[in-house]
Scaffold this active site. Structure first.
Site, PDB file in Angstrom:
ATOM      1  CG  ASP A  99      -7.236  -5.465   4.868  1.00 33.36           C
ATOM      2  OD1 ASP A  99      -8.112  -4.912   4.330  1.00 33.36           O
ATOM      3  OD2 ASP A  99      -5.988  -5.167   4.354  1.00 33.36           O
ATOM      4  CD  GLU A 126      -3.817  -8.573   5.456  1.00 37.62           C
ATOM      5  OE1 GLU A 126      -4.040  -7.351   5.719  1.00 37.62           O
ATOM      6  OE2 GLU A 126      -3.615  -9.171   4.496  1.00 37.62           O
ATOM      7  CG  HIS A 173      -2.002  -1.307   1.125  1.00 38.92           C
ATOM      8  ND1 HIS A 173      -2.794  -1.154   0.058  1.00 38.92           N
ATOM      9  CD2 HIS A 173      -2.352  -2.032   1.929  1.00 38.92           C
ATOM     10  CE1 HIS A 173      -3.852  -2.201   0.225  1.00 38.92           C
ATOM     11  NE2 HIS A 173      -3.226  -2.709   1.519  1.00 38.92           N
ATOM     12  NE  ARG A 211       1.626  -4.291   3.716  1.00 36.21           N
ATOM     13  CZ  ARG A 211       0.375  -3.754   4.223  1.00 36.21           C
ATOM     14  NH1 ARG A 211      -0.398  -4.357   5.030  1.00 36.21           N
ATOM     15  NH2 ARG A 211       0.263  -2.562   4.013  1.00 36.21           N
TER      16      ARG A 211
END
Length: 269
Positions: A171, A145, A45, A70
């Site tokens: 999430d 998640e 993200h 990540r």
């Protein structure tokens, strides 16, 4: 070559992780100088890609902080490329089954333990003695998640070679509460606290590390009290926005100078 996060945990200490979402080496260098145990570059993200990841890892090297990444998805190319760039651990989103967890782990390990391709272009420079023995030092952290991830929690946690589970509360809330609760960190709802602690218990039962993404130091300290091994406390974009907003607010209060109409601080996510 030793992964200092593993050394911290072996000494019985919890670890503090920071988060990097701004694709800039100077921002990464600033964050790395603040005393975090590890820093995670967010390729999922964050406002960055691999071309930003590598110089960010280079900028962090002098601090001694453990570099993590990540990845956007459970895809071998980006996992292996992030490791070759020098990341010492990978956080993988949306792991929904034991089979997916095993597949993810295989991307991080050289044969015979996995299917990682050999070519540690920068890693061999950044980490002395880099080779197949690094299998024992690279951290594999799977994110829980979704409802499927929760349903298969025990199978995921029991995956050979998996080092820990990483909880993304936003999430996890979206994926398990059918829209009843908004996304966000630092959950206080009893049902979400119970779910977070259930994931923690699965980690403890399988001898792996429990990691939680937090918004504040106070909540992170509470999570460490529950038994979490690593907590992430906010990140570069939120910290920058928060510090800037506080500075502007204080200046306006002290001077009495109101902003022009339409230029007020808009907040963030």
């Amino acid at each position: 070559m030793q992964n200092r996060l593993k050394q911290i945990w072996a000494a019985g200490r919890p670890a503090l992780n920071g988060w990097l979402s701004i694709g800039n080496s100077f921002t990464a260098e600033i964050m790395a100088a603040q005393g975090y145990d590890s820093l995670t570059v967010d390729l999922q993200h964050g406002a960055l890609d691999y071309s930003a990841l590598l110089p960010m890892l280079q900028a962090m090297r002098g601090s001694g902080v453990v570099p993590l990444a990540r990845v956007p998805w459970r895809e071998p190319g980006i996992v292996m490329k992030a490791l070759d760039a020098g990341a010492m651990g990978i956080i993988c989103p949306m792991i929904n089954s034991g089979a997916e967890a095993a597949e993810f782990v295989s991307y991080l390990r050289y044969p015979p333990l996995g299917q990682r391709s050999y070519g540690p272009t920068r890693a061999a420079v950044a980490h002395g003695g880099y080779g197949p023995a690094v299998n024992d030092q690279i951290l594999a952290l799977a994110m829980i998640e979704t409802q499927a991830g929760v349903d298969n929690l025990e199978d995921i946690a029991a995956t050979p070679g998996l080092d820990g589970l990483y909880i993304g509360p936003a999430d996890l809330t979206l994926g398990t509460r059918n829209g009843r609760l908004p996304p966000g960190f630092d959950r206080e709802e009893p049902e979400m606290v119970a779910l977070i602690q259930r994931i923690l218990a699965a980690c403890k039962a399988n001898g792996i590390r429990a990691c939680l993404h937090c918004g504040t130091p106070a909540y992170a300290a509470k999570a460490i009290g529950w038994g979490f091994d690593l907590t992430t406390v906010s990140g570069d974009s939120r910290l920058l926005a928060g510090a800037a907003a506080a500075s502007v607010r204080d200046w306006r209060q002290l001077t009495g100078a109101a902003p022009l109409a339409g230029t007020e601080q808009k907040g963030g996510y």
